[in-house]
Design a protein around this motif. Structure first.
Motif, PDB file in Angstrom:
ATOM      1  N   ILE A 132     -12.214 -10.763  -5.070  1.00  8.54           N
ATOM      2  CA  ILE A 132     -10.841 -10.295  -5.286  1.00  8.54           C
ATOM      3  C   ILE A 132      -9.924 -10.744  -4.145  1.00  8.54           C
ATOM      4  N   HIS A 133     -10.480 -10.841  -2.950  1.00  4.39           N
ATOM      5  CA  HIS A 133      -9.688 -11.226  -1.780  1.00  4.39           C
ATOM      6  C   HIS A 133      -9.019 -12.587  -1.976  1.00  4.39           C
ATOM      7  N   THR A 134      -9.726 -13.522  -2.592  1.00  2.15           N
ATOM      8  CA  THR A 134      -9.179 -14.860  -2.784  1.00  2.15           C
ATOM      9  C   THR A 134      -8.066 -14.901  -3.820  1.00  2.15           C
ATOM     10  N   LYS A 135      -7.926 -13.862  -4.611  1.00  2.49           N
ATOM     11  CA  LYS A 135      -6.931 -13.834  -5.688  1.00  2.49           C
ATOM     12  C   LYS A 135      -5.657 -13.089  -5.314  1.00  2.49           C
ATOM     13  N   VAL A 136      -5.668 -12.408  -4.171  1.00  2.00           N
ATOM     14  CA  VAL A 136      -4.551 -11.530  -3.824  1.00  2.00           C
ATOM     15  C   VAL A 136      -4.060 -11.855  -2.413  1.00  2.00           C
ATOM     16  N   ASP A 137      -2.765 -11.931  -2.263  1.00  2.00           N
ATOM     17  CA  ASP A 137      -2.133 -12.198  -0.976  1.00  2.00           C
ATOM     18  C   ASP A 137      -2.395 -11.024  -0.023  1.00  2.00           C
ATOM     19  N   PRO A 138      -2.767 -11.310   1.226  1.00  2.00           N
ATOM     20  CA  PRO A 138      -2.997 -10.218   2.194  1.00  2.00           C
ATOM     21  C   PRO A 138      -1.814  -9.260   2.337  1.00  2.00           C
ATOM     22  N   ALA A 139      -0.611  -9.746   2.094  1.00  4.79           N
ATOM     23  CA  ALA A 139       0.568  -8.873   2.180  1.00  4.79           C
ATOM     24  C   ALA A 139       0.496  -7.754   1.148  1.00  4.79           C
ATOM     25  N   THR A 140      -0.198  -7.991   0.053  1.00  5.62           N
ATOM     26  CA  THR A 140      -0.355  -6.956  -0.978  1.00  5.62           C
ATOM     27  C   THR A 140      -1.166  -5.796  -0.431  1.00  5.62           C
ATOM     28  N   TRP A 141      -2.251  -6.119   0.278  1.00  3.89           N
ATOM     29  CA  TRP A 141      -3.076  -5.049   0.867  1.00  3.89           C
ATOM     30  C   TRP A 141      -2.252  -4.277   1.895  1.00  3.89           C
ATOM     31  N   GLU A 142      -1.479  -5.001   2.697  1.00  2.00           N
ATOM     32  CA  GLU A 142      -0.637  -4.347   3.705  1.00  2.00           C
ATOM     33  C   GLU A 142       0.387  -3.423   3.056  1.00  2.00           C
ATOM     34  N   ALA A 143       0.941  -3.855   1.932  1.00  2.00           N
ATOM     35  CA  ALA A 143       1.942  -3.034   1.239  1.00  2.00           C
ATOM     36  C   ALA A 143       1.306  -1.749   0.711  1.00  2.00           C
ATOM     37  N   ILE A 144       0.086  -1.849   0.202  1.00  2.00           N
ATOM     38  CA  ILE A 144      -0.611  -0.646  -0.287  1.00  2.00           C
ATOM     39  C   ILE A 144      -0.883   0.298   0.878  1.00  2.00           C
ATOM     40  N   CYS A 145      -1.346  -0.247   1.996  1.00  2.00           N
ATOM     41  CA  CYS A 145      -1.580   0.590   3.183  1.00  2.00           C
ATOM     42  C   CYS A 145      -0.284   1.250   3.634  1.00  2.00           C
ATOM     43  N   HIS A 146       0.811   0.513   3.586  1.00  2.00           N
ATOM     44  CA  HIS A 146       2.112   1.070   3.976  1.00  2.00           C
ATOM     45  C   HIS A 146       2.503   2.236   3.071  1.00  2.00           C
TER      46      HIS A 146
END
Length: 175
Positions: free
Chosen positions: A113-127
């Motif tokens: 899944i990591h290769t399919k999603v921009d790291p900024a997406t994970w950061e936005a969820i954490c935010h």
């Protein structure tokens, strides 16, 4: 004679914060009823996609990890491995890791899944989660994070008819 380890004032504050944050903080922040709601949300989510979500919360790091100045990200990766979140059929396990003493959240995504999603997406969820946490809305924050991960997993790993049993437990892990 070995040289002494010098800690910056900020590091000493982190050590103090971790020493003062115990398991009672986890119980206050995530009481049993909240952990049950989180477990149910994960179970419901996993009926809609082929991914696996694990939620883990830790009060604080032990002294040896603090002396080594282990980052929250590095600890989350350790927990990802420890809990075998990587052990899924499609390499799409997701860890939501909360370290209460540092007031921090990390999402670790397996390679599928990591290769399919921009790291900024994970950061936005954490935010999003941190924002809810800042208002003492811990249950709502975790549920919002699970919902956002669910949408991502539905997009990239839709539910399959032949999905094997639940690979990873839905029950939140308290470390």
């Amino acid at each position: 004679m070995s040289p002494s380890i010098q800690q910056s004032p900020m590091d000493m504050m982190r050590i103090f914060r971790h020493l003062m944050t115990g398991q009672s903080t986890v119980k206050q922040t995530f009481p049993p009823a909240t952990l049950t709601v989180i477990e149910q949300a994960i179970a419901q989510s996993e009926t809609t996609h082929a991914g696996e979500i694990v939620f883990a919360v830790e009060a604080s790091l032990d002294l040896s990890r603090l002396i080594k100045n282990q980052s929250v990200r590095d600890r989350a990766i350790d927990v990802f491995s420890l809990l075998r979140v990587w052990d899924t059929e499609y390499n799409n396990g997701m860890l939501i890791y909360v370290l209460l003493a540092d007031h921090n959240i990390e999402i670790v995504a397996d390679r599928g899944i990591h290769t399919k999603v921009d790291p900024a997406t994970w950061e936005a969820i954490c935010h999003t989660m941190k924002n809810a946490f800042s208002h003492k809305q811990f249950e709502q924050g975790v549920l919002a994070g699970i919902e956002q991960l669910t949408q991502i997993l539905q997009e990239h790993f839709p539910a399959v008819a032949d999905k094997k049993e639940n690979t990873l437990p839905d029950k939140p892990v308290v470390l």
